[in-house]
Motif scaffolding. Sequence first.
Motif, PDB file in Angstrom:
ATOM      1  N   GLU A 298     134.797  62.783  38.805  1.00  0.00           N
ATOM      2  CA  GLU A 298     135.784  63.234  37.826  1.00  0.00           C
ATOM      3  C   GLU A 298     135.408  64.635  37.379  1.00  0.00           C
ATOM      4  O   GLU A 298     134.346  64.860  36.805  1.00  0.00           O
ATOM      5  CB  GLU A 298     135.836  62.301  36.626  1.00  0.00           C
ATOM      6  N   TYR A 299     136.281  65.584  37.682  1.00  0.00           N
ATOM      7  CA  TYR A 299     136.049  66.976  37.322  1.00  0.00           C
ATOM      8  C   TYR A 299     136.901  67.295  36.092  1.00  0.00           C
ATOM      9  O   TYR A 299     138.124  67.128  36.111  1.00  0.00           O
ATOM     10  CB  TYR A 299     136.402  67.901  38.482  1.00  0.00           C
ATOM     11  N   ARG A 300     136.254  67.755  35.040  1.00  0.00           N
ATOM     12  CA  ARG A 300     136.939  68.049  33.788  1.00  0.00           C
ATOM     13  C   ARG A 300     137.132  69.552  33.646  1.00  0.00           C
ATOM     14  O   ARG A 300     136.168  70.318  33.666  1.00  0.00           O
ATOM     15  CB  ARG A 300     136.164  67.463  32.612  1.00  0.00           C
ATOM     16  N   ILE A 301     138.380  69.945  33.491  1.00  0.00           N
ATOM     17  CA  ILE A 301     138.779  71.349  33.594  1.00  0.00           C
ATOM     18  C   ILE A 301     139.512  71.778  32.334  1.00  0.00           C
ATOM     19  O   ILE A 301     140.371  71.046  31.815  1.00  0.00           O
ATOM     20  CB  ILE A 301     139.705  71.545  34.813  1.00  0.00           C
ATOM     21  N   LEU A 302     139.186  72.970  31.849  1.00  0.00           N
ATOM     22  CA  LEU A 302     139.925  73.602  30.762  1.00  0.00           C
ATOM     23  C   LEU A 302     140.601  74.857  31.317  1.00  0.00           C
ATOM     24  O   LEU A 302     139.922  75.754  31.831  1.00  0.00           O
ATOM     25  CB  LEU A 302     138.995  73.983  29.610  1.00  0.00           C
ATOM     26  N   ALA A 303     141.924  74.895  31.259  1.00  0.00           N
ATOM     27  CA  ALA A 303     142.695  76.048  31.727  1.00  0.00           C
ATOM     28  C   ALA A 303     143.265  76.795  30.527  1.00  0.00           C
ATOM     29  O   ALA A 303     143.786  76.170  29.593  1.00  0.00           O
ATOM     30  CB  ALA A 303     143.826  75.591  32.644  1.00  0.00           C
TER      31      ALA A 303
ATOM     32  N   LYS B 195     133.456  71.243  32.344  1.00  0.00           N
ATOM     33  CA  LYS B 195     132.509  72.011  33.156  1.00  0.00           C
ATOM     34  C   LYS B 195     133.163  73.140  33.960  1.00  0.00           C
ATOM     35  O   LYS B 195     132.477  74.002  34.494  1.00  0.00           O
ATOM     36  CB  LYS B 195     131.775  71.071  34.125  1.00  0.00           C
ATOM     37  N   TYR B 196     134.497  73.106  34.072  1.00  0.00           N
ATOM     38  CA  TYR B 196     135.199  74.152  34.822  1.00  0.00           C
ATOM     39  C   TYR B 196     136.194  74.803  33.862  1.00  0.00           C
ATOM     40  O   TYR B 196     137.206  74.209  33.493  1.00  0.00           O
ATOM     41  CB  TYR B 196     135.915  73.572  36.041  1.00  0.00           C
ATOM     42  N   ILE B 197     135.882  76.021  33.452  1.00  0.00           N
ATOM     43  CA  ILE B 197     136.715  76.751  32.497  1.00  0.00           C
ATOM     44  C   ILE B 197     137.401  77.878  33.265  1.00  0.00           C
ATOM     45  O   ILE B 197     136.729  78.770  33.798  1.00  0.00           O
ATOM     46  CB  ILE B 197     135.886  77.339  31.341  1.00  0.00           C
ATOM     47  N   ILE B 198     138.716  77.838  33.335  1.00  0.00           N
ATOM     48  CA  ILE B 198     139.430  78.836  34.140  1.00  0.00           C
ATOM     49  C   ILE B 198     140.498  79.517  33.293  1.00  0.00           C
ATOM     50  O   ILE B 198     141.318  78.875  32.638  1.00  0.00           O
ATOM     51  CB  ILE B 198     140.038  78.207  35.415  1.00  0.00           C
ATOM     52  N   GLY B 199     140.450  80.834  33.263  1.00  0.00           N
ATOM     53  CA  GLY B 199     141.401  81.616  32.486  1.00  0.00           C
ATOM     54  C   GLY B 199     142.344  82.387  33.388  1.00  0.00           C
ATOM     55  O   GLY B 199     142.048  82.645  34.564  1.00  0.00           O
ATOM     56  N   ARG B 200     143.468  82.765  32.839  1.00  0.00           N
ATOM     57  CA  ARG B 200     144.385  83.632  33.575  1.00  0.00           C
ATOM     58  C   ARG B 200     143.734  84.998  33.745  1.00  0.00           C
ATOM     59  O   ARG B 200     143.142  85.537  32.807  1.00  0.00           O
ATOM     60  CB  ARG B 200     145.692  83.783  32.808  1.00  0.00           C
ATOM     61  N   GLY B 201     143.812  85.538  34.939  1.00  0.00           N
ATOM     62  CA  GLY B 201     143.216  86.845  35.199  1.00  0.00           C
ATOM     63  C   GLY B 201     144.051  87.961  34.613  1.00  0.00           C
ATOM     64  O   GLY B 201     145.283  87.883  34.562  1.00  0.00           O
ATOM     65  N   GLY B 202     143.389  89.003  34.153  1.00  0.00           N
ATOM     66  CA  GLY B 202     144.081  90.109  33.515  1.00  0.00           C
ATOM     67  C   GLY B 202     144.176  91.348  34.380  1.00  0.00           C
ATOM     68  O   GLY B 202     144.053  91.290  35.611  1.00  0.00           O
ATOM     69  N   LEU B 203     144.377  92.487  33.710  1.00  0.00           N
ATOM     70  CA  LEU B 203     144.605  93.753  34.399  1.00  0.00           C
ATOM     71  C   LEU B 203     143.272  94.450  34.684  1.00  0.00           C
ATOM     72  O   LEU B 203     142.969  95.523  34.175  1.00  0.00           O
ATOM     73  CB  LEU B 203     145.521  94.640  33.556  1.00  0.00           C
TER      74      LEU B 203
ATOM     75  N   ALA C  83     137.287  82.396  28.661  1.00  0.00           N
ATOM     76  CA  ALA C  83     136.717  81.408  29.585  1.00  0.00           C
ATOM     77  C   ALA C  83     135.205  81.557  29.668  1.00  0.00           C
ATOM     78  O   ALA C  83     134.455  80.571  29.641  1.00  0.00           O
ATOM     79  CB  ALA C  83     137.347  81.559  30.971  1.00  0.00           C
ATOM     80  N   ASP C  84     134.748  82.795  29.761  1.00  0.00           N
ATOM     81  CA  ASP C  84     133.307  83.050  29.856  1.00  0.00           C
ATOM     82  C   ASP C  84     132.585  82.618  28.584  1.00  0.00           C
ATOM     83  O   ASP C  84     131.512  82.006  28.649  1.00  0.00           O
ATOM     84  CB  ASP C  84     133.076  84.542  30.112  1.00  0.00           C
ATOM     85  N   PHE C  85     133.160  82.930  27.429  1.00  0.00           N
ATOM     86  CA  PHE C  85     132.512  82.556  26.161  1.00  0.00           C
ATOM     87  C   PHE C  85     132.352  81.042  26.065  1.00  0.00           C
ATOM     88  O   PHE C  85     131.268  80.539  25.744  1.00  0.00           O
ATOM     89  CB  PHE C  85     133.322  83.065  24.972  1.00  0.00           C
TER      90      PHE C  85
ATOM     91  N   GLU D 241     151.737  77.682  34.815  1.00  0.00           N
ATOM     92  CA  GLU D 241     150.554  78.457  35.154  1.00  0.00           C
ATOM     93  C   GLU D 241     149.274  77.718  34.810  1.00  0.00           C
ATOM     94  O   GLU D 241     148.254  77.895  35.464  1.00  0.00           O
ATOM     95  CB  GLU D 241     150.614  79.821  34.471  1.00  0.00           C
ATOM     96  N   LEU D 242     149.324  76.864  33.777  1.00  0.00           N
ATOM     97  CA  LEU D 242     148.138  76.081  33.436  1.00  0.00           C
ATOM     98  C   LEU D 242     147.819  75.089  34.551  1.00  0.00           C
ATOM     99  O   LEU D 242     146.653  74.924  34.942  1.00  0.00           O
ATOM    100  CB  LEU D 242     148.346  75.345  32.111  1.00  0.00           C
ATOM    101  N   GLU D 243     148.838  74.434  35.072  1.00  0.00           N
ATOM    102  CA  GLU D 243     148.617  73.506  36.181  1.00  0.00           C
ATOM    103  C   GLU D 243     148.106  74.253  37.411  1.00  0.00           C
ATOM    104  O   GLU D 243     147.205  73.784  38.116  1.00  0.00           O
ATOM    105  CB  GLU D 243     149.903  72.762  36.530  1.00  0.00           C
ATOM    106  N   ALA D 244     148.678  75.443  37.659  1.00  0.00           N
ATOM    107  CA  ALA D 244     148.229  76.239  38.799  1.00  0.00           C
ATOM    108  C   ALA D 244     146.766  76.632  38.646  1.00  0.00           C
ATOM    109  O   ALA D 244     145.982  76.572  39.608  1.00  0.00           O
ATOM    110  CB  ALA D 244     149.106  77.483  38.944  1.00  0.00           C
ATOM    111  N   LEU D 245     146.373  77.025  37.440  1.00  0.00           N
ATOM    112  CA  LEU D 245     144.976  77.372  37.194  1.00  0.00           C
ATOM    113  C   LEU D 245     144.078  76.154  37.412  1.00  0.00           C
ATOM    114  O   LEU D 245     143.036  76.242  38.069  1.00  0.00           O
ATOM    115  CB  LEU D 245     144.804  77.898  35.768  1.00  0.00           C
TER     116      LEU D 245
END
Length: 362
Positions: free
Chosen positions: A3-8, A71-79, A115-117, A336-340
Amino acid sequence: MNEYRILAINPGSTSTKFAVYYNDECKLNKTLRHSIDELSSYKSILKQFDYRKGMIIDALVEEGFEVDSLKYIIGRGGLTYPLESGVYLVNNEMLKHASDGVYGQHASNLGPLIADFIANQIPGAKAFIADPVVTDELDEIARITGHPQFEKRSIFHALNQKATARQHAKKLGVPYESLNLIVAHLGGGISVGAHKKGRVVDVNNGLDGDGPFSPERSGGLPTGQIIDWCFESGRSKADIRRMVVGEGGYVAYLKTNDARDVEEMARQGNEKARLIQDAMAYQVAKSIGEMAVVLEGQVDGVLLTGGVAYSEYITSFIKTKVEFLAPVYVYPGEDELEALAKNALRVARQETQAKTYQPKIR
């Protein structure tokens, strides 16, 4: 099964959206709204960092989630600087470029920072981004503008375009990399991309409003007229940018950025609303035709996605114009959250490998 727990996390102009996934299952999807008054107290987007990340953490705790289990924190990428498509581990160079806004200031720049913080507060957690808006896979010939002072930039709805293309390929039971697709994202901004065997080799700059006009953007304006207007109107650079991005398209013609409002106006007999709605769909269809040329007519499908793709009128208009090129498929909306989350899950399941952020600065 593991079970992989993800925060988008997806920071937007007036909202911060986030979701918690356990593998493919969404356990929480929340939108935190930010009023103009709240945001105006911050002198820059970067200054909103503590405010936004604090709200996410507080909301997770309030909803009863153990933050340490994510354990997997993924954010939308910026400019940041341009990147090829993929999932990227957040590193210090990315954080610096997002903070500096090397390609501009936008709320999405906070994605990798938050995400990094959060990942740094959780033992064993890692921070990622995926398919940022600066995803760049353009063929070199597509970069040429007509004057060496200017080069075409690849800034578009990469996350949703890529996710929709992969979803379509999965539906067909074939690899995304085996298909030639034209994907049109129809939202507040519009981008139309030529996906050639897994690479977006040509696409309009959806951020600056190139290509078709949209509910909020002016699209490709007549060059001579805009030069005259810029010098004769007495407007500031900021005013002109707002005219092109934010106050163009539907906003300029009809005083609304809501495509549903325009469709209702047209349905009730407003001839101007019908003409403007048709003109936007017409321009999208023309852009799809341009991308068919890029793919030399070898098109496996045309995909229409984004919020405006919920309109059967608009998708039918476009389909009538372009279905001679290839079958047309409609995937309305954008998640986009689901995609992340799916991108993070691909890394967790070792279906793909996270890349290192080492941009080639052009």
